[in-house]
Scaffold this motif. Structure first.
Motif, PDB file in Angstrom:
ATOM      1  N   TYR A 182      71.579  22.144  85.708  1.00 31.12           N
ATOM      2  CA  TYR A 182      71.261  21.915  84.300  1.00 31.12           C
ATOM      3  C   TYR A 182      72.488  21.592  83.457  1.00 31.12           C
ATOM      4  CZ  TYR A 182      67.089  23.907  86.210  1.00 31.12           C
ATOM      5  OH  TYR A 182      66.004  24.124  87.006  1.00 31.12           O
ATOM      6  N   LYS A 429      62.672  22.596  83.353  1.00 33.61           N
ATOM      7  CA  LYS A 429      63.238  21.326  83.819  1.00 33.61           C
ATOM      8  C   LYS A 429      63.314  21.253  85.342  1.00 33.61           C
ATOM      9  CE  LYS A 429      67.369  18.408  83.361  1.00 33.61           C
ATOM     10  NZ  LYS A 429      68.738  18.327  82.805  1.00 33.61           N
ATOM     11  N   ASP A 453      65.192  18.730  75.868  1.00 33.89           N
ATOM     12  CA  ASP A 453      66.555  18.989  76.310  1.00 33.89           C
ATOM     13  C   ASP A 453      67.357  19.649  75.193  1.00 33.89           C
ATOM     14  OD1 ASP A 453      67.360  16.988  74.532  1.00 33.89           O
ATOM     15  OD2 ASP A 453      67.612  15.482  76.099  1.00 33.89           O
TER      16      ASP A 453
END
Length: 644
Positions: A182, A429, A453
Motif C-alpha cells: 500500500y 484495496k 485512496d
C-alpha cells in the motif's frame, strides 16, 4: 470490432431474474478465493430493488456455451496404434500437440534431464554469464547483497529461493527487501531504492520485477550500486541500465523456453551458479518445492520446463517439504497426493494474504524457516498467522462482492451494459482484484472495482474476459486517469474523484466499440465425449498422469449424456446450495446402462427444474475418498437439459 456495436447486449442470463432462478458461481479466475470450504466455492448472490421499477431481482452467472475442442482425428488414430491406450486419451494428447511415442513418453515421464542448460553457448539465457560474474565478485569480496522481490507468491518464493541459497554461500552481508503493497506498490519503488542506498547495498538482485524499472535502476546505478534483474515479464523497447538482465522474453535471448515464472528465473540463476562451480544438482533441486508453488499460483503455462519443475517440485512437497511450506500444508489440511489446485488455491492464497492483509515479509520469513525440529512451534504459529490473514481476506472478499452485486442489481440499465464499474470508499484495496474476478464469474464482462485512496481519489483493479484487450479499453480513458498499467487481462488504475462518472461512461463506450458478442458469453471447452460406461478405473489411472494441470495443459472437461436421475440425487451443503448427483444412462439413449456419481457446486437451486428432464453433464473426472473408500466422481462444471 462488431459490425454494429449498438446491437451488443449481455446474454439473457446477465439480466434481472427471479431469485429462485439464480445460482452462485465457482472459483476459476486467477485471483479468485481458494476453494477451502463449500462456502468458498460459491460466489455470493444478491437481491436488490431496481431503481426504475422497485422490483426485486438477482444477478445470476452467465450461462456457458459448450464448445468442442478441435483435434486431428488421423493423428489421434496413428498415436493410438503406437500407444495402445484408450482412443480418448490419445485425442487428449493430440490436443496438446503430442503425436508420437517419444513425445508421449516425455509428457508422462517428465525428467529434470530435459531442462534447458542456462549456460549453453548456443541457447543459454542471455545475460547469465554477466550475472554470474558480478555475483561471484560480490561473494568473493564479501559485498552487501540485497534480494528485492514483490509481495505476491511468485515474488516471495523467488526471494526465499535466491536469498536462501546465497546466504549459504556468502561470508558477508546479505538481506532481502519486500515493498509494502500500500505504501510502495508493485515493483521497484522509490522508497526501496532509497533504503538500499542508505543501507550501503553494493549489489541489488531483483526477482519477479525490475524489467520495466528503468528510472529506478538508473537511480541505483548513479548511487554506485550494481543491479542484476531476474524477471519474466515482457521487457520494454529499451532495457533498463542494469549490469545483467535475465529475462527469456528479451528479444535477443535464445533460451528455448520463455514462460518461466519469476521464481523459475531465480532457480535458473542458482542452477547456473552450481554448474559453473561444480556443485551437485541436489543443491539447486532443493528449492523445487518453492518453484512448484510459484508456477501454480502465478498461473503460468503448465508446459515445457514449467511442467517438469512442477512435477518434481510437487514430489518434493509430498516427500520432503521445507518446514515453512510443511506448516502451511498442515494448517490448510493439504495431504498427498498434492495437486496444482492444492497449491494455487490452498498454499498460494495464504502466502498472498501476507501482502494483502499485512506485509509480504511475513511470508518470506516463514518460507525461510530452517528446521521444524528446532522451532516447530514458531513455524506453525507463523503459518497460523498467514491462515488467519487469509480468513480475514476471505471475509473481506465475500462482503465486498455482496456489496458490489447489490450496487449492480440496483442499476436501471444493468441489462444494457457491457462493462462493470463499481466503487465504495471503504473497500479493502488488497482484495479489489479478487472481487473483480468474482464479479466476472457472475456477469462475464470487463470489470473495474475501485476504492478510495489516500488523496481522496479512486484506485483499484480491473479484470477482463477471455479474448478482450482490457488494457486497450482503459488506455482509451487515459486522459481521465492519474495512472494505469497492466496487460490484456488485468490492470490497475487510479483517477481523481471528479472523473469517476465520466470514466464509467467512457469505459463503457470503449468496451462497447471493441468487444465482440462472443466475448460476453463464457465458453466451456469440451475435450471429448465420455459416456458413463467409459468412466473406469483403468482409464482414470492414465488420465491422472496428465497432471499437473494448468494453462496449456488444462484438466480435461468431458461431456456425458443423456443421463437421468436415479432418484437418489439430492441437495447438500449448509444451505443446500450444492448438488450431489446419482445418475444413470437415460433409457432409449442407445448407450449401455451405467451409473455415475458426481458433485455440482452451486447448482442446488436449479435441481427442482432440472431433475424432471434427461441431462447432459460437463465434468472433470476425479477420485473421491470417503470413510476409507475411494471411488471415481464426476466434478460437474455445468449441466443442462439434454436435447430432445
Amino acid at each position: 470490432m462488431p459490425a454494429d456495436p449498438s446491437a451488443l447486449s449481455p446474454p439473457a442470463s446477465l439480466r434481472p431474474s427471479s431469485p429462485s432462478a439464480s445460482r452462485p458461481s465457482g472459483t476459476s479466475a486467477p485471483e479468485a478465493a481458494p476453494a477451502d470450504s463449500a462456502q468458498d466455492t460459491a460466489a455470493p448472490q444478491t437481491t436488490a430493488s431496481s431503481a426504475s421499477t422497485g422490483a426485486p431481482h438477482a444477478i445470476t452467472r452467465a450461462s456457458a456455451r459448450w464448445v468442442a475442442e478441435p483435434f486431428d482425428a488421423e493423428a489421434s488414430r496413428a498415436l493410438q496404434q503406437q500407444l495402445r491406450i484408450h482412443p480418448i486419451l490419445c485425442r487428449l494428447l493430440v490436443q496438446r500437440g503430442i503425436e508420437d511415442y517419444a513425445a508421449a513418453r516425455r509428457f508422462f515421464r517428465p525428467s529434470l534431464d530435459d531442462l534447458h542448460d542456462p549456460l549453453s553457448p548456443e541457447a543459454g539465457m542471455a545475460g547469465m554469464p554477466e550475472a554470474l560474474d558480478r555475483l561471484d565478485r560480490a561473494l568473493q569480496n564479501g559485498e552487501h547483497i540485497r534480494i528485492y522481490g514483490d509481495y505476491d507468491v511468485d515474488g516471495t518464493t523467488a526471494v526465499a529461493l535466491v536469498y536462501g541459497f546465497l546466504r549459504q554461500q556468502h561470508g558477508g552481508r546479505i538481506d532481502y527487501y519486500i515493498p509494502d503493497r500500500y505504501a510502495e506498490g508493485y515493483g521497484l519503488s522509490e522508497r526501496g531504492i532509497q533504503n538500499a542506498i542508505e543501507a550501503g547495498v553494493d549489489l541489488l538482485v531483483t526477482v519477479d520485477c525490475g524489467i520495466k524499472a528503468n528510472a529506478r535502476i538508473a537511480e541505483a546505478r548513479a548511487a554506485g550500486m550494481d543491479v542484476i534483474v531476474c524477471d519474466h515479464h515482457l521487457p520494454p523497447a529499451e532495457l533498463p541500465p542494469a549490469n545483467a538482465i535475465l529475462d527469456p522474453k528479451r528479444a535477443d535471448c535464445p533460451y528455448p523456453y520463455t514462460e518461466l515464472c519469476g521464481c523459475g528465473i531465480g532457480l535458473k540463476l542458482v542452477q547456473a551458479w552450481c554448474q559453473r562451480h561444480g556443485r551437485p544438482d541436489s543443491e539447486w533441486q532443493a528449492y523445487l518445492d518453492l518453484v512448484a508453488v510459484a508456477i501454480a499460483a502465478d498461473i503460468v503455462p503448465m508446459t515445457g520446463e514449467n511442467r517438469i519443475l512442477a512435477v518434481h517440485g510437487m514430489q518434493r512437497l509430498e516427500q520432503k517439504p521445507r518446514p515453512g511450506l510443511k506448516a502451511l500444508m498442515d494448517v490448510a489440511g493439504i495431504k498427498a497426493p498434492i495437486s496444482t489446485r492444492d497449491l494455487g488455491f490452498g498454499l498460494g492464497p495464504r502466502i498472498n494474504a501476507a501482502g494483502r492483509m499485512g506485509h509480504g515479509q511475513d511470508a518470506v520469513q516463514l518460507l525461510l524457516a530452517e528446521s521444524m525440529a528446532e522451532d516447530e512451534n514458531a513455524a506453525l504459529d507463523a503459518a497460523k498467522g498467514l491462515h488467519k490473514q487469509n480468513e480475514d481476506r476471505k471475509h473481506q472478499d465475500r462482503s465486498i462482492t455482496q456489496e458490489a452485486l447489490a450496487q449492480m442489481a440496483a442499476w436501471p440499465d444493468l441489462d444494457q451494459r457491457v462493462s462493470t464499474v463499481v466503487h465504495a470508499p471503504h473497500w479493502h484495496k488488497g482484495v479489489v482484484g479478487i472481487v473483480a474476478s468474482r464479479l466476472i464469474e457472475c456477469v462475464h464482462r470487463p470489470t473495474v472495482v475501485l476504492t478510495r485512496d489516500a488523496s481522496g481519489g479512486w484506485t483499484g483493479s480491473a479484470r477482463s474476459v477471455p479474448g478482450f484487450d482490457l488494457h486497450e479499453a482503459i488506455a482509451a480513458c487515459g486522459d481521465l486517469l492519474d495512472r494505469f498499467g497492466g496487460h490484456t487481462h488485468a490492470a490497475g488504475l487510479s483517477l481523481p474523484d471528479a472523473n469517476l462518472p465520466a470514466f464509467r461512461e467512457r469505459f463503457e463506450a470503449a468496451v462497447r466499440t471493441r468487444i465482440r458478442p462472443e466475448h460476453l458469453e463464457p465458453e466451456l471447452r469440451i475435450a471429448a465425449e465420455l459416456p458413463l460406461h467409459e468412466v473406469q478405473p483403468g482409464f482414470y489411472k492414465i488420465l491422472r498422469q496428465f497432471a499437473p494441470f494448468g494453462p496449456g495443459n488444462p484438466a480435461p472437461v468431458f461431456r456425458a449424456g443423456p443421463v437421468q436421475d436415479t432418484g437418489r440425487s439430492r441437495c447438500v451443503g449448509r444451505d443446500n446450495s450444492h448438488l450431489k448427483l446419482e445418475v444413470q444412462s437415460a433409457p432409449g439413449s442407445g448407450l449401455p446402462r451405467a451409473f455415475g456419481s458426481g458433485i455440482a457446486f452451486g447448482r442446488g437451486a436449479e435441481w427442482t427444474d432440472l431433475c424432471r428432464h434427461p441431462l447432459e453433464l460437463a465434468f472433470e473426472l476425479e477420485e473421491n475418498t470417503w470413510q476409507g473408500k475411494t471411488r471415481l466422481q464426476l466434478q460437474v462444471k455445468d449441466l443442462r437439459a439434454a436435447a430432445r
